[in-house]
Design a protein around this motif. Structure first.
Motif, short mmCIF file in Angstrom:
data_model
loop_
_atom_site.label_atom_id
_atom_site.label_comp_id
_atom_site.label_asym_id
_atom_site.label_seq_id
_atom_site.Cartn_x
_atom_site.Cartn_y
_atom_site.Cartn_z
N SER A 451 12.59 58.01 -38.28
CA SER A 451 13.39 57.01 -38.97
C SER A 451 12.98 55.59 -38.59
O SER A 451 13.26 54.64 -39.30
CB SER A 451 14.88 57.21 -38.67
N GLN A 452 12.29 55.47 -37.45
CA GLN A 452 11.88 54.15 -36.98
C GLN A 452 10.67 53.63 -37.77
O GLN A 452 9.81 54.40 -38.18
CB GLN A 452 11.49 54.20 -35.50
N TYR A 551 7.57 51.62 -42.52
CA TYR A 551 7.53 50.15 -42.52
C TYR A 551 7.18 49.62 -43.90
O TYR A 551 7.84 48.69 -44.40
CB TYR A 551 6.51 49.69 -41.48
N PHE A 552 6.14 50.19 -44.53
CA PHE A 552 5.76 49.73 -45.86
C PHE A 552 6.86 49.97 -46.89
O PHE A 552 7.03 49.20 -47.83
CB PHE A 552 4.46 50.40 -46.32
N GLU A 553 7.64 51.04 -46.70
CA GLU A 553 8.73 51.33 -47.64
C GLU A 553 9.89 50.34 -47.50
O GLU A 553 10.57 50.05 -48.48
CB GLU A 553 9.24 52.76 -47.43
N LYS A 554 10.11 49.82 -46.29
CA LYS A 554 11.29 49.00 -46.03
C LYS A 554 11.02 47.50 -46.01
O LYS A 554 11.91 46.70 -46.33
CB LYS A 554 11.92 49.40 -44.68
N THR A 555 9.82 47.10 -45.60
CA THR A 555 9.58 45.68 -45.35
C THR A 555 9.66 44.82 -46.60
O THR A 555 9.45 45.29 -47.72
CB THR A 555 8.19 45.48 -44.70
N ASP A 556 9.99 43.56 -46.40
CA ASP A 556 10.06 42.56 -47.48
C ASP A 556 10.93 43.03 -48.64
O ASP A 556 10.52 43.02 -49.82
CB ASP A 556 8.65 42.22 -47.99
N ASN A 557 12.12 43.45 -48.29
CA ASN A 557 13.09 43.92 -49.30
C ASN A 557 12.53 45.04 -50.18
O ASN A 557 12.69 45.05 -51.40
CB ASN A 557 13.55 42.75 -50.19
N GLN A 558 11.84 45.97 -49.51
CA GLN A 558 11.27 47.16 -50.16
C GLN A 558 10.24 46.79 -51.26
O GLN A 558 10.10 47.49 -52.26
CB GLN A 558 12.37 48.03 -50.75
N TYR A 559 9.49 45.72 -51.01
CA TYR A 559 8.51 45.24 -52.00
C TYR A 559 7.49 46.33 -52.34
O TYR A 559 7.12 46.52 -53.50
CB TYR A 559 7.79 44.01 -51.46
N PHE A 560 7.03 47.07 -51.31
CA PHE A 560 5.95 48.03 -51.53
C PHE A 560 6.45 49.39 -52.01
O PHE A 560 5.67 50.22 -52.46
CB PHE A 560 5.15 48.23 -50.24
N LYS A 561 7.77 49.63 -51.90
CA LYS A 561 8.31 50.95 -52.22
C LYS A 561 8.05 51.33 -53.67
O LYS A 561 7.69 52.47 -53.98
CB LYS A 561 9.80 50.99 -51.92
N GLU A 562 8.22 50.36 -54.58
CA GLU A 562 8.00 50.63 -56.00
C GLU A 562 6.55 51.04 -56.26
O GLU A 562 6.28 51.95 -57.04
CB GLU A 562 8.35 49.38 -56.81
N TYR A 563 5.62 50.37 -55.57
CA TYR A 563 4.22 50.71 -55.75
C TYR A 563 3.90 52.10 -55.19
O TYR A 563 3.09 52.83 -55.76
CB TYR A 563 3.33 49.66 -55.06
N ILE A 564 4.55 52.46 -54.08
CA ILE A 564 4.34 53.78 -53.49
C ILE A 564 4.88 54.86 -54.41
O ILE A 564 4.22 55.87 -54.68
CB ILE A 564 4.99 53.86 -52.09
#
Length: 615
Positions: A451-452, A551-564
């Motif tokens: 989870s970290q 980290y990529f999923e959560k950082t910058d208000n989940q900016y990268f999550k949509e791309y993932i």
């Protein structure tokens, strides 16, 4: 008698005025009879011979034009009225390969313009004197492995045929096809040639100079109106049909300037459109530029290729050969054999290198343009009005398409690794390493997810710095203790904190790349110190990799999550566990100073962003 002389003089002036008026409107053919008649009346007027010579040159009657320019110079030997007569004469002599005589008149032109050394003609004269020396030295140098042949009359007519290229083994070219009013783009169908889709060839404009994107989904071409204003268009493939063409953006098509000769390429993993344009903020006349291509055919700002490529004269018809990373183009400025010559400039990953003349038989003394070459560099096409080109009444009036073949590849394949491409685009050197405390995160677990996020594990790690110093310097004294303490400080400052700093930079650079490319793939590899069994360390490496994915999923208000989630950002995991651990790292559980707290052991507890691939 006086009245008769006056009448003759007046008539001569009227003929001259009409001829100049037609020249100013671009009607050189129509100007010829007026000027010729005026010369019959009075052959001692330098003006008449100059404008007659100029019109002859424009209609490609070079032999007669030479005689008339020489007559101008004999009537005006100091070049007081027509200092550029020697300039035009030298240009024509270059085209005819008469370099020694051309050099004489280039030197005369330089002298005529000596009081204006900043003028184009003066600089051109200096350049062409050097170019003539090059041509004389290389006149008999010939690549015997390369043969060039005129394409048959089903392609080449009596008018201009040009810009031949292949796409998926299909041949395309542009042509005025037997006195057609517009230039059209043709395609070979079986053994015949016919205009491509009428939605592209609209018959209200000149349409020419086509190029496809690598996936074949977009077609770029030039469109020019009757006033010779040119702009770049594109059409999208929709099944077996093409959409209505649209102009590319203002980054390329600028008001009151011409943009033409599109060619798709890729520089250091970045899709770009090369083209020629005469922007006022360029290096000279027509320059070669490129603009980054983003999704849905949007473009970044146009970039000038710089003074190594572009000059104060014309550079046109770019073609980028991806396998060799060479840009091919034609220029009137760089050392050549006359008219336009074909050059190449190698892209070294950072910039374009000094251009190289392709020499003979690719180049001739005439105009050689629209170079295109196959992927394997063993054949290709170019456009030239050299000896052997078709004509109606005047030789060298019109360009034809020629095919060249070579026994040896004309260019070498250059392979640039994904790491080199990524570094050129971002300034970041891969691999990018991130470090962990022993058995972190989630100690004594066989889980593969956590989870970290990585920064959370980082902060826990740096809080242990004093513990590392204490344990690693234990039993050491004096200078040895100071050296050991410095080793720990250096490890935490340079590797641990430096790694997080580089990760933040990586994140920042990744955002524009995701907007630019359809897909980006990241490969993360894991490593662990050899304290536990290999299968445990493999799972530990997976947990560490997952902390970075988290980290990529959560950082910058989940900016990268949509791309993932959409598959535009794909993250590959490659945990190696102990299998890849450094043999210098200790696996002695009883000696925690070496197996946990030493820099050698700490350096093994890491993950690495190893590769970034753009698609």
């Amino acid at each position: 008698m006086l009245f008769s002389i006056y009448s003759i003089g007046q008539h001569t002036e009227l003929l001259k005025s009409k001829g100049i008026e037609l020249i100013n409107n671009g009607n050189y053919y129509k100007a010829l009879p007026y000027l010729k008649e005026a010369i019959k009346i009075d052959s001692s007027i330098a003006d008449l011979h100059f404008y007659y010579a100029l019109s002859l040159m424009k209609v490609h009657d070079y032999n007669q034009s030479i005689k008339e320019f020489k007559k101008v110079i004999s009537l005006d030997p100091k070049g007081l009225k027509h200092p550029n007569a020697s300039y035009h004469l030298a240009e024509i002599l270059d085209l005819k390969g008469n370099y020694k005589d051309a050099m004489f008149y280039w030197k005369k032109t330089k002298s005529n313009y000596g009081s204006t050394p900043e003028s184009f003609i003066y600089k051109k004269s200096v350049r062409e004197i050097n170019s003539n020396l090059f041509a004389i030295r290389h006149k008999n140098k010939f690549d015997k492995n390369t043969k060039i042949a005129h394409l048959n009359d089903s392609v080449n007519g009596s008018d201009a045929d040009f810009a031949g290229f292949e796409n998926n083994k299909e041949f395309f070219y542009s042509s005025f096809k037997n006195k057609g009013k517009q230039a059209l783009i043709f395609k070979k169908d079986n053994s015949t040639y016919s205009p491509i889709d009428t939605i592209i060839n609209d018959f209200n404009h000149h349409n020419a100079n086509g190029t496809f994107t690598k996936d074949g989904k977009h077609f770029f071409f030039s469109r020019c109106d009757d006033y010779n204003h040119c702009f770049i268009m594109y059409s999208k493939r929709n099944g077996n049909k093409w959409t209505e063409p649209a102009k590319v953006g203002r980054e390329i098509n600028k008001t009151n300037f011409n943009a033409t000769h599109p060619s798709v390429g890729e520089l250091s993993g970045k899709k770009v459109l090369f083209f020629s344009a005469n922007y006022s903020f360029g290096k000279g006349k027509m320059d070669i530029w490129y603009a980054p291509i983003f999704d849905d055919i949007t473009f970044g700002n146009a970039v000038n290729l710089g003074k190594k490529i572009n000059s104060i004269d014309d550079e046109i018809t770019p073609f980028f050969h991806e396998k060799s990373q060479n840009l091919y183009f034609s220029s009137k400025w760089h050392n050549g054999f006359g008219g336009y010559d074909v050059f190449y400039s190698h892209w070294n990953g950072t910039n374009f290198e000094n251009p190289v003349n392709l020499e003979k038989p690719i180049n001739s003394s005439w105009n050689d343009v629209y170079f295109w070459m196959s992927e394997n560099s063993n054949y290709g096409y170019l456009t030239s009005n050299r000896d052997g080109a078709n004509f109606d009444s005047i030789p060298h009036c019109c360009s034809d398409i020629w095919k060249f073949k070579s026994k040896q590849p004309l260019a070498s394949e250059i392979k640039i690794s994904s790491k080199e491409i990524f570094k050129k685009r971002t300034g970041i050197t891969l691999p990018l390493a991130l470090y962990f405390h022993n058995d972190q995160p989630s100690p004594k677990s066989l889980d593969t997810v956590v989870s970290q996020t990585y920064p959370e594990t980082y902060h826990q790690y740096v809080n242990l710095k004093s513990t590392y110093i204490k344990e690693y310097t234990k039993s050491l004294k004096n200078n040895e203790k100071t050296i050991a303490e410095n080793e720990i400080n250096d490890f935490f400052d340079h590797y641990v904190t430096g790694g997080l700093d580089r990760l933040n930079l990586f994140k920042k650079q990744l955002k524009p790349l995701l907007r630019e490319y359809e897909t980006i793939e990241i490969t993360i590899k894991g490593f662990a110190s050899p304290l536990a069994k290999s299968d445990y360390n493999t799972n530990l490496s997976k947990r560490r990799i997952h902390s970075l994915i988290k980290y990529f999923e959560k950082t910058d208000n989940q900016y990268f999550k949509e791309y993932i989630e959409s598959g535009k950002l794909i993250i590959h995991s490659a945990p190696f566990g102990e299998v890849k651990a450094n043999s210098n790292a200790s696996d002695d559980l009883k000696n925690k100073r070496k197996s946990i707290y030493s820099p050698e052991a700490a350096l093994e507890r890491r993950i690495e962003i190893q590769e970034v691939i753009f698609k």
